[in-house]
Design a protein around this motif. Structure first.
Motif, PDB file in Angstrom:
ATOM      1  N   SER A   1      21.488 -24.957 -14.246  1.00 52.03           N
ATOM      2  CA  SER A   1      20.379 -25.763 -13.734  1.00 52.03           C
ATOM      3  C   SER A   1      20.819 -26.622 -12.556  1.00 52.03           C
ATOM      4  N   THR A   2      22.034 -27.173 -12.617  1.00 52.45           N
ATOM      5  CA  THR A   2      22.550 -27.955 -11.491  1.00 52.45           C
ATOM      6  C   THR A   2      22.827 -27.061 -10.287  1.00 52.45           C
ATOM      7  N   TYR A   3      23.346 -25.870 -10.540  1.00 52.32           N
ATOM      8  CA  TYR A   3      23.647 -24.932  -9.457  1.00 52.32           C
ATOM      9  C   TYR A   3      22.382 -24.544  -8.693  1.00 52.32           C
ATOM     10  N   THR A   4      21.324 -24.168  -9.400  1.00 48.92           N
ATOM     11  CA  THR A   4      20.097 -23.744  -8.713  1.00 48.92           C
ATOM     12  C   THR A   4      19.483 -24.892  -7.921  1.00 48.92           C
ATOM     13  N   PHE A   5      19.546 -26.097  -8.487  1.00 48.42           N
ATOM     14  CA  PHE A   5      18.990 -27.260  -7.799  1.00 48.42           C
ATOM     15  C   PHE A   5      19.730 -27.521  -6.491  1.00 48.42           C
ATOM     16  N   PHE A   6      21.059 -27.594  -6.541  1.00 47.48           N
ATOM     17  CA  PHE A   6      21.829 -27.918  -5.348  1.00 47.48           C
ATOM     18  C   PHE A   6      21.919 -26.746  -4.377  1.00 47.48           C
ATOM     19  N   PHE A   7      21.811 -25.520  -4.872  1.00 43.83           N
ATOM     20  CA  PHE A   7      21.814 -24.382  -3.960  1.00 43.83           C
ATOM     21  C   PHE A   7      20.604 -24.445  -3.036  1.00 43.83           C
ATOM     22  N   CYS A   8      19.446 -24.775  -3.608  1.00 44.94           N
ATOM     23  CA  CYS A   8      18.242 -24.913  -2.776  1.00 44.94           C
ATOM     24  C   CYS A   8      18.405 -26.036  -1.760  1.00 44.94           C
TER      25      CYS A   8
ATOM     26  N   GLU B   1      26.614 -26.375  10.946  1.00 45.16           N
ATOM     27  CA  GLU B   1      27.813 -26.393  10.114  1.00 45.16           C
ATOM     28  C   GLU B   1      28.272 -27.818   9.796  1.00 45.16           C
ATOM     29  N   ILE B   2      28.222 -28.705  10.787  1.00 39.40           N
ATOM     30  CA  ILE B   2      28.673 -30.080  10.566  1.00 39.40           C
ATOM     31  C   ILE B   2      27.792 -30.771   9.529  1.00 39.40           C
ATOM     32  N   SER B   3      26.471 -30.606   9.664  1.00 40.50           N
ATOM     33  CA  SER B   3      25.558 -31.224   8.693  1.00 40.50           C
ATOM     34  C   SER B   3      25.772 -30.653   7.308  1.00 40.50           C
ATOM     35  N   PHE B   4      26.006 -29.333   7.244  1.00 40.09           N
ATOM     36  CA  PHE B   4      26.221 -28.706   5.927  1.00 40.09           C
ATOM     37  C   PHE B   4      27.475 -29.282   5.255  1.00 40.09           C
ATOM     38  N   LEU B   5      28.553 -29.397   6.015  1.00 45.54           N
ATOM     39  CA  LEU B   5      29.795 -29.893   5.437  1.00 45.54           C
ATOM     40  C   LEU B   5      29.668 -31.360   5.020  1.00 45.54           C
ATOM     41  N   ASN B   6      28.950 -32.149   5.806  1.00 49.55           N
ATOM     42  CA  ASN B   6      28.722 -33.538   5.421  1.00 49.55           C
ATOM     43  C   ASN B   6      27.882 -33.633   4.156  1.00 49.55           C
ATOM     44  N   ASN B   7      26.821 -32.815   4.085  1.00 49.26           N
ATOM     45  CA  ASN B   7      25.989 -32.793   2.880  1.00 49.26           C
ATOM     46  C   ASN B   7      26.794 -32.323   1.663  1.00 49.26           C
ATOM     47  N   ALA B   8      27.633 -31.301   1.886  1.00 47.33           N
ATOM     48  CA  ALA B   8      28.443 -30.781   0.788  1.00 47.33           C
ATOM     49  C   ALA B   8      29.417 -31.843   0.283  1.00 47.33           C
ATOM     50  N   LEU B   9      29.997 -32.603   1.205  1.00 52.39           N
ATOM     51  CA  LEU B   9      30.925 -33.649   0.799  1.00 52.39           C
ATOM     52  C   LEU B   9      30.204 -34.740   0.010  1.00 52.39           C
ATOM     53  N   ALA B  10      28.975 -35.070   0.420  1.00 52.96           N
ATOM     54  CA  ALA B  10      28.202 -36.086  -0.309  1.00 52.96           C
ATOM     55  C   ALA B  10      27.890 -35.617  -1.731  1.00 52.96           C
ATOM     56  N   VAL B  11      27.491 -34.351  -1.848  1.00 58.68           N
ATOM     57  CA  VAL B  11      27.199 -33.797  -3.176  1.00 58.68           C
ATOM     58  C   VAL B  11      28.456 -33.763  -4.024  1.00 58.68           C
TER      59      VAL B  11
ATOM     60  N   LEU C   1      17.006 -11.744   0.048  1.00 60.99           N
ATOM     61  CA  LEU C   1      18.442 -11.922  -0.096  1.00 60.99           C
ATOM     62  C   LEU C   1      18.780 -13.068  -1.058  1.00 60.99           C
ATOM     63  N   MET C   2      17.889 -14.061  -1.149  1.00 62.16           N
ATOM     64  CA  MET C   2      18.113 -15.195  -2.043  1.00 62.16           C
ATOM     65  C   MET C   2      17.833 -14.852  -3.506  1.00 62.16           C
TER      66      MET C   2
ATOM     67  N   ILE D   1      29.797 -24.790  -7.436  1.00 60.85           N
ATOM     68  CA  ILE D   1      29.353 -23.400  -7.249  1.00 60.85           C
ATOM     69  C   ILE D   1      28.252 -23.336  -6.204  1.00 60.85           C
ATOM     70  N   ALA D   2      27.330 -24.312  -6.238  1.00 62.47           N
ATOM     71  CA  ALA D   2      26.236 -24.332  -5.264  1.00 62.47           C
ATOM     72  C   ALA D   2      26.774 -24.515  -3.845  1.00 62.47           C
ATOM     73  N   ILE D   3      27.793 -25.343  -3.679  1.00 63.56           N
ATOM     74  CA  ILE D   3      28.375 -25.557  -2.354  1.00 63.56           C
ATOM     75  C   ILE D   3      29.016 -24.270  -1.831  1.00 63.56           C
ATOM     76  N   ILE D   4      29.738 -23.569  -2.711  1.00 62.03           N
ATOM     77  CA  ILE D   4      30.410 -22.327  -2.279  1.00 62.03           C
ATOM     78  C   ILE D   4      29.397 -21.256  -1.920  1.00 62.03           C
ATOM     79  N   VAL D   5      28.434 -21.014  -2.810  1.00 60.87           N
ATOM     80  CA  VAL D   5      27.419 -19.970  -2.551  1.00 60.87           C
ATOM     81  C   VAL D   5      26.533 -20.385  -1.383  1.00 60.87           C
ATOM     82  N   GLY D   6      26.155 -21.668  -1.340  1.00 60.97           N
ATOM     83  CA  GLY D   6      25.332 -22.136  -0.223  1.00 60.97           C
ATOM     84  C   GLY D   6      26.048 -22.022   1.103  1.00 60.97           C
ATOM     85  N   GLY D   7      27.355 -22.290   1.115  1.00 63.00           N
ATOM     86  CA  GLY D   7      28.125 -22.134   2.350  1.00 63.00           C
ATOM     87  C   GLY D   7      28.155 -20.694   2.813  1.00 63.00           C
TER      88      GLY D   7
END
Length: 708
Positions: free
Chosen positions: A492-499, A512-522, A470-471, A445-451
């Motif tokens: 609790s996991t969502y709020t942590f990873f969203f930040c 965008e590239i860094s975000f997708l790499n970070n998202a894949l790692a998470v 907005l946040m 959920i954090a990856i989707i909302v963060g994206g």
């Protein structure tokens, strides 16, 4: 199509949140804003870790819990940083030893966390994953390890201080409010216990079952006393008196349960016992009313002593008074007179425990009492669970390191850091697989909302204040969800990873590239942890329930033959903790027969253990003659042999049969014994054996455990 009201009910936490949830969301968002502004103003390299720390320590609970959580997180963070510097300094050029050391350290932290309580366990978890975060963040350049360690440590301390500052804005007169809340909780527990005891005096089986629920509620209150002490720091030993109250209430319920069994077994074969039951119930009714008014307990204690004296006098009369005119036969009179003494003594023990409860409650009410009273509650360590958590964490991290070495993934360090974080946190939960699944859902959920925010919102916003407004929506929803127990692990996991996914920085936003790499790692850390925890010691509720039953039976086995005996309250605490674990496993079970079996089975084990302790003390003392002691030793040996490993029906039935034979022989001996002290002890032994035999007989399905 009109949607029914039941469709919206699961979302009530969102459109109609409670007042406490709104306050929690507001103060946590304010702390997030303060931490972010300070981190950006100080031009820290990664400000998102500061607001992530806010959401780690955030908790919708008492102030004492937040203070304790913050303290142990800081202690764990400092410990992890020190260990990280030691590991990197020892193995800067040895990847295999480096990764093995990290896996061993996190596994060790999981082992210790599984053996501790409350937020001390979270402190050890923090020591594990803060060490991993520092080490894997600096693995590309070991010379930066010290600076990264100081940076990460500063972020956590900044976030915790910001959260504590905002929380204190909502705490007025904390000491007195905490004392008032503690007294209200204690009084409610005592009132509920008195109500259950009053019903047990009538032999009400429902009241016995209700006391099970009260015991589990008291376990939670007993754990919360530590946090109330944090809020009442400097107010003497109020927490020790509160623990004494709860321990006494537990003993009161156990003794009342034993009395209801005695009453059910022999109530139709007594002389004149029944007249005192209405008097006792009337007293308990007045006592509840007086507790609600909050008046002095001195007059109540005098009335209680009068009832105790009446029971004591009736016991003495049954020994000395000549009642030949009421006898039909000598055997009939002897049997009924003995039954009277058993019931009077059982009621007297209830009243004695109630007196201790009221005296300790009175002392806990005194805010200005500064005595030297101490009351310790020993925790029962589950080393098997600790070793399983440690082994699971070690192999999960070791396999993750192997995957990194094989693939050479440039974001492998981030993947391993979050994998270590997850493995360390999962050891806090009984059902690690369920916790892992919640972690994975929250991360997704954090990856989707963060994206969405990273690609759509942040490029169009250049003002920090407007961005934070907005946040408020995604973080506010997460905060409200954290106040709902069934949603808290995911939220609790969502709020942590969203930040983390937003990646705040002074120099710009995350590309965008860094975000997708970070998202894949998470994402991969969640997938890997979930797969590992399903592979190593997978959770099975049925197997866990069987293990807890075996643990209880082995406890009885040790009680019957161990050289040293625990205190009665220690045994009650041991069974109560196991009982709470069993009830959590059955919380969603719709098989009411199974739930009832486990509830009454746990209470039976508690009752059997208390009476084994009594019989062991009788054998140890010199009042009884050796022939009586030999009979008790036979019963204890049978219980020691009935240890749960070979719990066939024949063994169980033989144990019950021997207990009944001992009761018959003791009744005959008591009727002819001329030594008054020996008669008193024999009567007590009969009372304990009646409870043991009844509990064994009526809970056969719980006590006879199959091998598979």
């Amino acid at each position: 199509m009109v949607l029914s009201k039941s469709f919206f009910e699961p979302f009530r936490w969102l459109y109609a949140p409670q007042k406490t949830a709104i306050i929690f969301a507001f103060r946590t968002l304010l702390a997030t804003y303060i931490a972010l502004v300070i981190a950006l103003w100080m031009e820290m390299d990664s400000p998102r870790w500061a607001i992530m720390a806010v959401w780690i320590v955030a908790q919708n609970s008492s102030r004492g819990e937040v203070l304790s959580k913050a303290y142990w997180i800081i202690v764990g963070n400092i410990t992890g940083i020190i260990v990280a510097l030691c590991i990197m300094g020892s193995f800067p050029q040895q990847p295999l030893l480096f990764e093995l050391s990290v896996a061993l350290w996190v596994a060790f932290c999981c082992w210790v966390a599984s053996c501790t309580r409350n937020f001390r366990a979270l402190g050890m978890v923090m020591a594990g994953y803060s060490c991993a975060i520092v080490l894997f963040s600096s693995v590309s350049d070991p010379n930066d390890t010290f600076m990264i360690a100081m940076s990460r440590g500063s972020y956590f301390i900044l976030g915790i201080l910001a959260e504590n500052f905002t929380a204190r804005l909502f705490d007025l007169n904390l000491h007195h409010q905490a004392h008032k809340k503690l007294n209200e909780d204690l009084q409610n527990a005592v009132e509920e216990a008195i109500q259950s005891v009053s019903k047990m005096l009538d032999g009400d089986a429902w009241a016995v079952a209700q006391s099970d629920q009260l015991l589990s509620a008291m376990i939670g209150l007993n754990n919360n006393i530590e946090f109330r002490e944090q809020e009442m720091k400097g107010t003497g030993h109020t927490g020790d008196h509160a623990r004494a109250v709860l321990a006494s209430v537990s003993g009161l319920l156990v003794k009342a349960t034993g009395f209801s069994i005695h009453l059910k077994q022999i109530q139709t074969d007594v002389l004149n016992f029944h007249y005192i039951v209405p008097l006792t119930q009337n007293y308990l009714l007045k006592l509840r009313e007086q507790l609600k008014t909050g008046g002095s307990l001195s007059e109540t204690l005098r009335a209680l002593n009068a009832l105790r004296w009446e029971c004591r006098q009736r016991i003495a009369d049954s020994f000395y008074k000549n009642l030949e005119q009421y006898q039909t036969t000598s055997d009939d009179y002897a049997r009924r007179s003995l039954n009277d003494r058993i019931l009077y003594q059982s009621l007297r023990e209830i009243l004695a425990e109630l007196e201790v409860t009221l005296r300790e409650l009175s002392k806990s009410r005194d805010f200005n009492l500064h005595d030297k009273f101490r009351f310790e509650v020993k925790s029962n360590l589950d080393f098997k669970r600790a070793w399983r958590n440690a082994i699971r964490a070690f192999f999960a991290i070791a396999l993750g390191c192997f995957a990194w070495e094989v693939t050479g993934w440039d974001r492998g360090y981030l993947f391993l850091a979050f994998l270590c974080m997850g493995c360390a946190r999962f050891c806090l939960f009984e059902n690690a697989t369920l916790a892992c699944l919640g972690w994975f859902k929250g991360a997704c959920i954090a990856i989707i909302v963060g994206g969405f925010y990273n690609f759509i919102i942040m490029p169009a916003v250049s003002n920090l204040n407007f961005l934070f407004i907005l946040m408020v929506i995604p973080l506010g929803i997460g905060a409200l969800a954290m106040c709902v127990p069934r949603l808290a692990p995911v939220a609790s996991t969502y709020t942590f990873f969203f930040c983390y996914m937003l990646g705040f920085a002074n120099e710009g936003r995350v590309d965008e590239i860094s975000f997708l790499n970070n998202a894949l790692a998470v994402l991969m850390s969640g997938v890997f942890a979930l797969a590992s925890y399903r592979l190593f010691f997978p959770y099975r509720a049925r197997k866990l329930r069987r293990q807890m039953r075996m643990k209880l039976l082995r406890g009885l086995h040790q009680l019957a033959q161990a050289s040293s005996l625990p205190l009665a309250r220690e045994w009650v605490g041991f069974v109560s903790e196991s009982f709470v674990v069993l009830m959590r496993q059955l919380n969603e079970d719709r098989n009411t027969t199974l739930v009832k079996t486990y509830r009454h089975g746990s209470m039976a084990v508690m009752l059997i253990g208390i009476n084994i302790i009594r019989l062991r003390h009788m054998v140890k003392h010199d009042i009884m003659t050796e022939d009586i002691k030999d009979i008790l030793r036979v019963v204890l040996r049978r219980i020691a042999a009935f240890d749960g490993r070979r719990a066939e029906y024949a063994q169980h039935a033989r144990t019950v049969m021997i207990a009944h034979r001992a009761i018959t022989r003791f009744r005959q001996r008591e009727a002819t014994e001329k030594n008054l002290a020996v008669r008193v002890e024999v009567s007590a032994a009969i009372s304990s054996l009646i409870l043991i035999a009844y509990a064994l007989d009526k809970n056969a399905s719980f006590l006879r455990i199959k091998k598979h």
